[in-house]
Design a protein around this motif. Structure first.
Motif, PDB file in Angstrom:
ATOM      1  N   LYS A   1       0.815  -1.211   0.000  1.00  0.00           N
ATOM      2  CA  LYS A   1       0.000   0.000   0.000  1.00  0.00           C
ATOM      3  C   LYS A   1       0.856   1.271   0.000  1.00  0.00           C
ATOM      4  O   LYS A   1       0.407   2.320  -0.448  1.00  0.00           O
ATOM      5  N   VAL A   2       2.081   1.153   0.504  1.00  0.00           N
ATOM      6  CA  VAL A   2       2.977   2.313   0.529  1.00  0.00           C
ATOM      7  C   VAL A   2       3.587   2.559  -0.852  1.00  0.00           C
ATOM      8  O   VAL A   2       3.774   3.709  -1.268  1.00  0.00           O
ATOM      9  N   ILE A   3       3.895   1.490  -1.556  1.00  0.00           N
ATOM     10  CA  ILE A   3       4.584   1.602  -2.851  1.00  0.00           C
ATOM     11  C   ILE A   3       3.870   2.548  -3.819  1.00  0.00           C
ATOM     12  O   ILE A   3       4.508   3.434  -4.400  1.00  0.00           O
ATOM     13  N   PRO A   4       2.541   2.435  -4.013  1.00  0.00           N
ATOM     14  CA  PRO A   4       1.880   3.365  -4.946  1.00  0.00           C
ATOM     15  C   PRO A   4       1.959   4.827  -4.510  1.00  0.00           C
ATOM     16  O   PRO A   4       1.967   5.726  -5.364  1.00  0.00           O
ATOM     17  N   GLN A   5       2.001   5.073  -3.202  1.00  0.00           N
ATOM     18  CA  GLN A   5       2.101   6.453  -2.728  1.00  0.00           C
ATOM     19  C   GLN A   5       3.403   7.090  -3.210  1.00  0.00           C
ATOM     20  O   GLN A   5       3.408   8.236  -3.677  1.00  0.00           O
ATOM     21  N   PHE A   6       4.496   6.344  -3.103  1.00  0.00           N
ATOM     22  CA  PHE A   6       5.778   6.893  -3.547  1.00  0.00           C
ATOM     23  C   PHE A   6       5.943   6.818  -5.060  1.00  0.00           C
ATOM     24  O   PHE A   6       6.648   7.638  -5.648  1.00  0.00           O
ATOM     25  N   LYS A   7       5.272   5.872  -5.679  1.00  0.00           N
ATOM     26  CA  LYS A   7       5.302   5.818  -7.140  1.00  0.00           C
ATOM     27  C   LYS A   7       4.719   7.093  -7.733  1.00  0.00           C
ATOM     28  O   LYS A   7       5.266   7.675  -8.671  1.00  0.00           O
ATOM     29  N   GLY A   8       3.592   7.526  -7.150  1.00  0.00           N
ATOM     30  CA  GLY A   8       2.967   8.760  -7.632  1.00  0.00           C
ATOM     31  C   GLY A   8       3.844   9.982  -7.418  1.00  0.00           C
ATOM     32  O   GLY A   8       3.917  10.864  -8.273  1.00  0.00           O
ATOM     33  N   LEU A   9       4.518  10.026  -6.271  1.00  0.00           N
ATOM     34  CA  LEU A   9       5.384  11.171  -5.968  1.00  0.00           C
ATOM     35  C   LEU A   9       6.656  11.159  -6.804  1.00  0.00           C
ATOM     36  O   LEU A   9       7.262  12.215  -7.041  1.00  0.00           O
ATOM     37  N   ALA A  10       7.094   9.981  -7.241  1.00  0.00           N
ATOM     38  CA  ALA A  10       8.324   9.878  -8.046  1.00  0.00           C
ATOM     39  C   ALA A  10       8.084  10.199  -9.510  1.00  0.00           C
ATOM     40  O   ALA A  10       9.033  10.402 -10.277  1.00  0.00           O
ATOM     41  N   LYS A  11       6.831  10.283  -9.896  1.00  0.00           N
ATOM     42  CA  LYS A  11       6.491  10.483 -11.314  1.00  0.00           C
ATOM     43  C   LYS A  11       6.528  11.955 -11.709  1.00  0.00           C
ATOM     44  O   LYS A  11       6.060  12.817 -10.976  1.00  0.00           O
ATOM     45  N   VAL A  12       7.070  12.227 -12.887  1.00  0.00           N
ATOM     46  CA  VAL A  12       7.093  13.581 -13.434  1.00  0.00           C
ATOM     47  C   VAL A  12       6.461  13.551 -14.824  1.00  0.00           C
ATOM     48  O   VAL A  12       6.875  12.779 -15.687  1.00  0.00           O
ATOM     49  N   GLU A  13       5.446  14.374 -15.020  1.00  0.00           N
ATOM     50  CA  GLU A  13       4.822  14.482 -16.337  1.00  0.00           C
ATOM     51  C   GLU A  13       5.760  15.216 -17.292  1.00  0.00           C
ATOM     52  O   GLU A  13       6.637  15.977 -16.864  1.00  0.00           O
ATOM     53  N   LYS A  14       5.566  14.978 -18.590  1.00  0.00           N
ATOM     54  CA  LYS A  14       6.358  15.682 -19.599  1.00  0.00           C
ATOM     55  C   LYS A  14       5.432  16.310 -20.632  1.00  0.00           C
ATOM     56  O   LYS A  14       4.333  15.801 -20.899  1.00  0.00           O
TER      57      LYS A  14
ATOM     58  N   LYS B   1      10.199  18.345 -18.892  1.00  0.00           N
ATOM     59  CA  LYS B   1       9.575  18.035 -17.605  1.00  0.00           C
ATOM     60  C   LYS B   1       8.551  19.098 -17.243  1.00  0.00           C
ATOM     61  O   LYS B   1       8.830  20.296 -17.312  1.00  0.00           O
ATOM     62  N   ASP B   2       7.363  18.625 -16.821  1.00  0.00           N
ATOM     63  CA  ASP B   2       6.282  19.524 -16.430  1.00  0.00           C
ATOM     64  C   ASP B   2       5.902  19.214 -14.981  1.00  0.00           C
ATOM     65  O   ASP B   2       5.264  18.206 -14.702  1.00  0.00           O
ATOM     66  N   PHE B   3       6.319  20.091 -14.075  1.00  0.00           N
ATOM     67  CA  PHE B   3       6.071  19.857 -12.654  1.00  0.00           C
ATOM     68  C   PHE B   3       4.690  20.320 -12.199  1.00  0.00           C
ATOM     69  O   PHE B   3       4.311  20.116 -11.053  1.00  0.00           O
ATOM     70  N   SER B   4       3.942  20.945 -13.061  1.00  0.00           N
ATOM     71  CA  SER B   4       2.707  21.617 -12.650  1.00  0.00           C
ATOM     72  C   SER B   4       1.676  20.663 -12.045  1.00  0.00           C
ATOM     73  O   SER B   4       0.825  21.087 -11.262  1.00  0.00           O
ATOM     74  N   LYS B   5       1.748  19.377 -12.395  1.00  0.00           N
ATOM     75  CA  LYS B   5       0.772  18.424 -11.873  1.00  0.00           C
ATOM     76  C   LYS B   5       1.273  17.685 -10.640  1.00  0.00           C
ATOM     77  O   LYS B   5       0.569  16.823 -10.104  1.00  0.00           O
ATOM     78  N   HIS B   6       2.480  18.003 -10.196  1.00  0.00           N
ATOM     79  CA  HIS B   6       3.036  17.315  -9.026  1.00  0.00           C
ATOM     80  C   HIS B   6       2.483  17.935  -7.753  1.00  0.00           C
ATOM     81  O   HIS B   6       2.348  19.156  -7.630  1.00  0.00           O
ATOM     82  N   LEU B   7       2.150  17.087  -6.777  1.00  0.00           N
ATOM     83  CA  LEU B   7       1.580  17.556  -5.513  1.00  0.00           C
ATOM     84  C   LEU B   7       2.429  18.654  -4.880  1.00  0.00           C
ATOM     85  O   LEU B   7       1.891  19.662  -4.405  1.00  0.00           O
TER      86      LEU B   7
END
Length: 604
Positions: free
Chosen positions: A196-209, A215-221
């Protein structure tokens, strides 16, 4: 409800030691001891400096740029020295030099120090720093959203957050090292929690382009504050902050999130425990005994609590059967659970805002009746919000307190992953518990009480705090609610949920129960959805003992109400009883019982 970091949920060492002075022994001192009040103030200030995250949560913005490395040896030594020093200083103030109120504060401060020192004697906080629901990284994520306690109104606010994130990044790297150490020493989470923890950090490690590959950081929490940057900031400040936040994400946070994500999904998951209970780690049994005292503020044993839970489950089941008969359902109770879980008529919404509106409508319906039960109401406002998306999948409904000065409202968060599947059958009881007159009344009245020393305004004894909130669920009919049998069944369901906790929490951590056995026991005895039950069982696995506090506290408050009503007869005033329970803030159950006994004597 509240998730207070560094074990601010505290308790008594022995139940018998928490009695205040008897009527004959009460201090005759009527003028407060100035030196003792200064000690209390210094203690409070010291705790805020030790934990600036808690300071921010209460609305104290002096430390908004600080994030100490809670996982370092240096921090552990500093904290141990702090609590040891104040434990010793208390001996300088004999009881006969203090007012009655100060004597209670002395007892509470002593317990605080003792329980904090006991907590630090275990390695759990350092070697198990991250879980799916309770750990401080989730609080930081809430702060990053810009909709929580961390302010983003001025340029200094934005710079404070950058400074805090720099230090938080050190904590993230330390967390990985501590978990690696934990693998070597046998302190690892169960596999089901790691997943259950893995997806939380997967989302935070992701960067949209962008379409151009930039790199587009605008969608990052953690970029949210920049998305909401005030137009009043100068162009120079806006440009500087945009660059600084982008670099913070690109150069520090995202690499740390990615490193943790890869570690969690590979090494940590491979080392994860197949068992479910805390007794599987070193000193796990001793830790669970500590957790029971910590959360219940009693000396009850795991066996005693387990047996109490079984009896309460049986009692509530008999009440549920009456509702089943009332609505004309012909099947057995387990079939009725399935019927309620899947009844589309109890899932009438398609949008999250409709669910928020329903909670506000519940409040409007009960307002005319509140005067009959409460003559003291908080000034702090409160609002209902949907739980943030980044943590919604594994979150439960919860209350986050307003600021100490009342300028920031209390917030009732409710997770709504899919509005079309949201079942409303327990919403009235849920509102009573999390909002009014549950946590919002209890916490806000404590924070607004000018007669309490500052350190007592933010203390959290889970047995009292959660016990009160569960007790308030039983006030629904007196407040004009539960006219719909399904809503009353929802109340029974929520009480059953807490009774089941006594069985499954002790089962998991002291009796060798597996996660699957606990899930099945819950499915057999309550109407919650399977997904919700799985989330709850994993919650208990992540924080042993916390789930015990609700029912233990509720039963004590209900017992004290019946005792006062019986002994006072016509002199019993429910509003005054509620005042007595609420006015001294969050205190251990033994202190509460002693206080109510003295109140009964004074009225008689």
């Amino acid at each position: 409800m509240k998730k207070i970091f560094l074990s601010l949920v505290i308790s008594t060492i022995v139940f018998a030691s928490c009695k205040t002075e008897s009527k004959e022994e009460k201090s005759k001192i009527s003028v407060p001891n100035i030196a003792f009040n200064q000690l209390l103030n210094d203690y409070n200030e010291g705790k805020l400096e030790l934990n600036p995250i808690n300071a921010t949560s209460t609305g104290d913005n002096r430390f908004n740029d600080k994030f100490p490395n809670f996982l370092s040896d240096e921090y552990a030594l500093k904290a141990k020295d702090f609590f040891t020093t104040y434990k010793i200083k208390l001996n300088e103030f004999p009881k006969d030099s203090l007012t009655e109120s100060q004597q209670m504060s002395k007892a509470i401060l002593a317990w605080d120090c003792n329980m904090m020192l006991q907590q630090m004697s275990f390695k759990n906080d350092q070697l198990l720093p991250i879980n799916q629901m309770w750990s401080i990284n989730l609080k930081v994520g809430q702060f990053a959203s810009g909709s929580s306690a961390q302010p983003f109104k001025t340029v200094k606010d934005y710079d404070n957050w950058l400074s805090r994130l720099n230090q938080y990044n050190i904590w993230l790297q330390s967390a990985k090292k501590r978990m690696q150490q934990g693998i070597k020493e046998g302190y690892v989470l169960p596999k089901s929690l790691i997943k259950k923890v893995i997806p939380q950090f997967k989302g935070l490690a992701k960067v949209e382009k962008t379409s151009e590959g930039v790199k587009d950081f605008s969608k990052h929490l953690f970029y949210t504050p920049i998305n909401n940057i005030p137009e009043s900031f100068s162009k120079e400040d806006q440009k500087r902050l945009i660059v600084a936040y982008s670099e913070m994400l690109n150069d520090k946070l995202i690499p740390s999130f990615k490193s943790l994500y890869e570690f969690l999904k590979e090494d940590y998951l491979a080392a994860g425990l197949e068992s479910s209970g805390i007794d599987a780690i070193p000193e796990g049994k001793d830790y669970y005994n500590h957790a029971i005292k910590n959360y219940t503020t009693t000396t009850m044993t795991a066996d005693e609590i387990h047996e109490l839970g079984l009896k309460e489950v049986a009692r509530i089941l008999s009440e549920m059967k009456k509702v089943k008969k009332q609505v004309g359902f012909d099947g057995d109770l387990k079939a009725f659970f399935d019927y309620v879980r899947n009844n589309k008529e109890l899932m009438p919404y398609t949008k999250p805002q409709q669910i928020i509106n329903n909670f506000n409508a519940i409040h409007d319906r009960m307002k005319p009746q509140l005067e009959k039960l409460f003559d003291n109401k908080p000034k702090t406002d409160f609002i209902v919000k949907q739980t943030e998306k980044f943590r919604e999948a594994s979150a439960s409904a919860e209350y986050n307190p307003g600021s100490l000065d009342g300028t920031r409202p209390g917030v009732f968060y409710t997770p709504i992953p899919d509005a079309s599947k949201y079942n409303v059958f327990s919403d009235e009881a849920l509102f009573l518990h999390e909002a009014i007159p549950g946590h919002h009344y209890q916490i806000s009245l404590t924070q607004e009480n000018k007669s309490l020393p500052a350190f007592r305004k933010t203390l959290w004894y889970s047995a009292y705090g959660e016990g009160w909130a569960l007790y308030t669920e039983s006030l629904g009919k007196e407040l004009g609610l539960y006219t719909d049998p399904y809503q009353y069944f929802g109340m029974l369901g929520m009480e059953m949920h807490r009774a089941i906790r006594l069985v499954v929490d002790t089962g998991i951590h002291a009796k060798g129960w597996s996660r699957e056995k606990a899930i099945q026991y819950s499915l057999d005895n309550e109407a919650e959805s399977e997904a919700s039950i799985i989330s709850e069982i994993e919650r208990y696995m992540a924080n042993p003992g916390q789930a015990l506090s609700y029912k233990i506290g509720q039963l004590k408050i209900r017992e004290l109400r019946e005792k006062a009503k019986k002994e006072l007869g016509d002199k019993f005033d429910i509003r005054q009883f509620h005042n007595q329970v609420l006015e001294t803030g969050c205190i251990p159950l033994a202190l509460l019982e002693d206080k109510i006994d003295q109140w009964i004597t004074s009225i008689k």
